[in-house]
Scaffold this motif. Structure first.
Motif, PDB file in Angstrom:
ATOM      1  N   ILE A 146      60.130   3.175  23.453  1.00  0.00           N
ATOM      2  CA  ILE A 146      60.195   3.837  22.145  1.00  0.00           C
ATOM      3  C   ILE A 146      60.843   2.916  21.116  1.00  0.00           C
ATOM      4  CG2 ILE A 146      61.344   5.712  20.877  1.00  0.00           C
ATOM      5  CD1 ILE A 146      60.867   7.485  23.343  1.00  0.00           C
ATOM      6  N   ILE A 147      61.931   2.282  21.482  1.00  0.00           N
ATOM      7  CA  ILE A 147      62.591   1.357  20.556  1.00  0.00           C
ATOM      8  C   ILE A 147      61.642   0.244  20.153  1.00  0.00           C
ATOM      9  CG2 ILE A 147      64.459  -0.327  20.313  1.00  0.00           C
ATOM     10  CD1 ILE A 147      66.138   1.452  22.148  1.00  0.00           C
ATOM     11  N   GLU A 148      60.878  -0.273  21.115  1.00  0.00           N
ATOM     12  CA  GLU A 148      59.920  -1.332  20.827  1.00  0.00           C
ATOM     13  C   GLU A 148      58.841  -0.881  19.848  1.00  0.00           C
ATOM     14  OE1 GLU A 148      57.550  -4.804  20.952  1.00  0.00           O
ATOM     15  OE2 GLU A 148      59.647  -4.480  21.508  1.00  0.00           O
ATOM     16  N   ARG A 149      58.272   0.295  20.062  1.00  0.00           N
ATOM     17  CA  ARG A 149      57.171   0.746  19.241  1.00  0.00           C
ATOM     18  C   ARG A 149      57.628   1.218  17.856  1.00  0.00           C
ATOM     19  NH1 ARG A 149      54.264  -2.317  20.570  1.00  0.00           N
ATOM     20  NH2 ARG A 149      52.758  -1.343  19.149  1.00  0.00           N
ATOM     21  N   TYR A 150      58.833   1.773  17.754  1.00  0.00           N
ATOM     22  CA  TYR A 150      59.312   2.326  16.483  1.00  0.00           C
ATOM     23  C   TYR A 150      60.239   1.362  15.740  1.00  0.00           C
ATOM     24  CZ  TYR A 150      57.389   6.924  17.664  1.00  0.00           C
ATOM     25  OH  TYR A 150      56.532   7.955  17.968  1.00  0.00           O
ATOM     26  N   ARG A 151      60.224   0.119  16.113  1.00  0.00           N
ATOM     27  CA  ARG A 151      61.228  -0.801  15.586  1.00  0.00           C
ATOM     28  C   ARG A 151      61.005  -1.164  14.119  1.00  0.00           C
ATOM     29  NH1 ARG A 151      57.531  -3.982  18.172  1.00  0.00           N
ATOM     30  NH2 ARG A 151      56.949  -5.950  17.179  1.00  0.00           N
ATOM     31  N   GLU A 152      59.766  -1.129  13.639  1.00  0.00           N
ATOM     32  CA  GLU A 152      59.475  -1.545  12.265  1.00  0.00           C
ATOM     33  C   GLU A 152      58.599  -0.490  11.595  1.00  0.00           C
ATOM     34  OE1 GLU A 152      57.685  -5.365  12.587  1.00  0.00           O
ATOM     35  OE2 GLU A 152      59.576  -6.412  12.974  1.00  0.00           O
ATOM     36  N   LEU A 153      59.246   0.402  10.855  1.00  0.00           N
ATOM     37  CA  LEU A 153      58.537   1.483  10.180  1.00  0.00           C
ATOM     38  C   LEU A 153      58.942   1.549   8.714  1.00  0.00           C
ATOM     39  CD1 LEU A 153      59.057   4.352  12.806  1.00  0.00           C
ATOM     40  CD2 LEU A 153      56.971   3.011  12.480  1.00  0.00           C
ATOM     41  N   ASP A 154      58.074   2.167   7.913  1.00  0.00           N
ATOM     42  CA  ASP A 154      58.418   2.473   6.522  1.00  0.00           C
ATOM     43  C   ASP A 154      58.923   3.901   6.382  1.00  0.00           C
ATOM     44  OD1 ASP A 154      57.287   0.020   4.915  1.00  0.00           O
ATOM     45  OD2 ASP A 154      55.767   0.532   6.400  1.00  0.00           O
TER      46      ASP A 154
END
Length: 265
Positions: A146-154
């Protein structure tokens, strides 16, 4: 890209993500009539929806999916496990693979496997080529994936379901307390705050607190916990409520007035 919540909590969940003329409804835990009414309150008709994507089979997320999809001929996306759990579901389904994204109009949709007590649950990240918006609710623990996939969001629509002290001293029986707080349950205020501290927030403009328990949490506790985790952050913190939802929030610019808001720090 913008998003709104039609309502978030144990009595029903539905979120709309929009990019251009593409509008995806994430879950539909309300009756058909209530969903139509809540869509109208945010200026939409169900005929303007492009698709429904389903996170898992629990009633507060799927109550109205079948009737809405059949009445308005909307494609429905869900995992094979979720489809298997909904044995009597009669609307056509596009099966989602957890290792494979898919496209709905102008949006690339990325399913993310999460730990929750459902057959094959997932959450979703939406990408229109410029902006990324993630939804993360109904998750028992924050995994490295989860941390990997959600690491760069607007933008991020994030569960903060319970306060541990309120859950421990609240009305739930021990078995239900254990379920909520377990690794396949829901995220506490502290777990949600921990995710915000673990990801890259350089592009993050909006965080909406979601799926707050009406018996085991209070909005002020969740807002304070997450606000403390966002020290030095210049974005906006919102609150999606069960009854009022959250009005349209444009992650590319100015947002509409909020039901709850802690301003930029």
């Amino acid at each position: 890209m913008r998003y709104c919540s039609l309502g978030s909590g144990s009595r029903g969940n539905a979120t709309v993500v929009e990019s251009g003329q593409t509008r995806v409804l994430v879950d539909c835990g309300f009756s058909l009539r209530t969903t139509e009414q809540r869509l109208a309150q945010v200026g939409l008709s169900a005929r303007q929806l492009s698709a429904i994507v389903v996170t898992h089979e629990h009633a507060d997320h799927v109550k109205g999916v079948e009737r809405l999809a059949r009445r308005y001929q909307l494609p429905v996306y869900m995992t094979h496990g979720t489809r298997h759990a909904l044995r009597d579901f009669e609307a056509p389904v596009q099966l989602v693979r957890l290792d494979e994204g898919f496209t709905v109009g102008e949006l690339e949709v990325e399913p993310v496997a999460v730990p929750h007590d459902a057959r094959e649950p997932c959450q979703y990240i939406f990408d229109n080529g410029q902006y990324r918006f993630g939804i993360l609710t109904d998750t028992g623990t924050i995994t490295p994936w989860i941390i990997e996939r959600y690491r760069e969001l607007d933008g991020l629509f994030l569960e903060a379901n319970y306060d541990p002290h309120m859950l421990a001293t609240g009305p739930y029986p021990p078995s239900l307390r254990a379920r909520v707080a377990g690794d396949l349950g829901h995220l506490s205020n502290q777990q949600a705050a921990g995710l915000l501290q673990a990801i890259d927030r350089s592009a993050l403009r909006h965080v909406a607190i979601a799926h707050i328990s009406e018996k085991n949490n209070r909005p002020d506790l969740a807002l304070t916990e997450l606000d403390n985790a966002l020290t030095g952050w210049a974005g906006q913190l919102h609150l999606a409520e069960q009854n009022q939802g959250l009005p349209w929030q444009d992650i590319t610019g100015e947002s509409q007035p909020l039901f709850a808001h802690i301003g930029s720090r």
